[in-house]
Design an enzyme around this catalytic site. Structure first.
Site: not given
Length: 386
Positions: A91, A93, A95, A128, A130, A251, A270, A276
């Site tokens: 997906s 998304q 953060h 988050k 990452e 991303h 998302r 989802k």
């Protein structure tokens, strides 16, 4: 501490990559993520102890994490290490920052959403940040592309909405206005534009941007995330290359295998390309509209056989890639996760085969690491300052 690490199965995962890494037969299901850490959603288990790593840390935070880590992050492991096996696109998304995560978690609690409710986006109060480090060639969409370049591609379209989008993108605030419009259209209007984009992409799939949209449409037909994907920048990482994704940057990972160090969080908002829950209002609250956003992280030498991937401004994470050779010895300071991706290693006296991982507690400040292969280590950046 030798760890037994959970695997999460999602539709976008590979049925073979993680079983091969772990030396076991495939389950027949797509296996997407190997989690190494203490996040309460899927904590590792300490072999021979029976407790989760989260419980072991909670029983004695000072011995497992050290005083500095406890003071800075509290009595919890602040990082999480994953291996991603991406066979079909994830997906789109974003953060949150810590402040946004605290607000979002409280709002969903107030709305009465249980932690396992599929409509829930916030599963903890943490941010988050990452980074993806390619193990194989790895494709990703990260950040918005230059609006002027997208406008040039869309301008020749015979479809009014697509040609009109090109005109909007040429305005100073056009990118944000277009994203907000596309994401908040009613379903019928969005379906009409997505259909036009899909047809345009099929007719012009010799052009890279439309070829990508055409490919995504085959995986996610009729998904309005295709509109957002059109606006994002495509990256292909060679093995060993890395990209950091800050908060608010849209991303989607498209294909390949990567190691993903991140802060210990499972907060994902998302925006599309998924069956989802899509939380449009929250995505629009935290989205960053500046073009770019991806931060390349070139490895720097950290000692014999060691490359370090420094992330400025993120003190939860310091990832190292260690090339182990017979007769050579490296040291790792706890708290630290060690994951072997190739060959074998011994970490603090614990033998690790390919796919195995260990936790080195702070009580072992200079554990030895030997072997023949490649291992990744993850600790905090606080150690570097000491």
């Amino acid at each position: 501490m030798l760890l037994d690490n959970p695997v999460r199965s999602y539709a976008w995962g590979s049925p073979t990559v993680l079983p091969e890494l772990l030396g076991r037969a495939p389950s027949g299901q797509p296996e997407a993520e190997l989690w190494v850490g203490a996040h309460p959603g899927s904590p590792s288990t300490v072999v021979g102890d029976g407790r989760s790593l989260a419980d072991v840390i909670a029983a004695d935070p000072e011995a497992t994490l050290g005083d500095d880590v406890v003071r800075r992050f509290g009595p919890r492991l602040p990082f999480l290490l994953k291996v991603l096996a991406v066979e079909r696109p994830l997906s789109i998304q974003v953060h949150p920052t810590i402040e946004q995560a605290i607000e979002g978690y409280a709002a969903e609690d107030a709305a009465g959403l249980a932690l396992d409710d599929p409509r829930r986006s916030y599963h903890d109060r943490n941010h988050k940040p990452e980074m993806a480090v390619a193990v194989t060639p790895f494709e990703a969409l990260v950040g918005f592309d230059d609006p002027a370049e997208v406008a040039t591609v869309l301008a020749p379209s015979e479809h009014t909405d697509l040609a009109g989008a090109a005109a909007v993108l040429r305005d100073q605030d056009g990118l944000e206005r277009l994203v907000r419009r596309w994401l908040t259209l009613d379903d019928a209007a969005a379906a009409q534009i997505v259909s036009a984009l899909t047809a345009e992409a099929s007719a012009r799939r010799e052009e890279p941007r439309f070829a990508l949209v055409h490919r995504l449409a085959e995986a996610y037909p009729h998904d309005r995330g295709l509109l957002l994907a059109l606006l994002l920048r495509h990256h292909t990482l060679a093995p060993g290359e890395a990209v950091f994704v800050p908060a608010g940057v849209p991303h989607a990972y498209l294909s390949g295998v990567a190691v993903e160090p991140q802060a210990s969080s499972d907060n994902t908002l998302r925006a599309g390309l998924t069956p989802k829950h899509v939380d449009t209002a929250e995505v629009l609250r935290i989205l960053r509209y500046q073009p770019g956003g991806a931060v390349p992280v070139p490895p720097v030498p950290g000692g014999p056989g060691l490359d370090v991937y420094p992330i400025p401004g993120v003190d939860e994470l310091r990832l190292g890639r260690v090339r182990l050779t017979p007769g050579a010895t490296a040291t790792v300071s706890g708290p630290c996760l060690v994951l072997v991706l190739d060959g074998m290693a011994t970490a603090g006296g614990v033998e690790l085969a390919r796919g195995h991982a260990a936790f080195v507690p702070a009580a072992e400040p200079d554990a030895t690491l030997t072997g023949d292969g490649v291992a990744f280590t993850l600790t905090t950046a606080l150690d570097q300052a000491r």
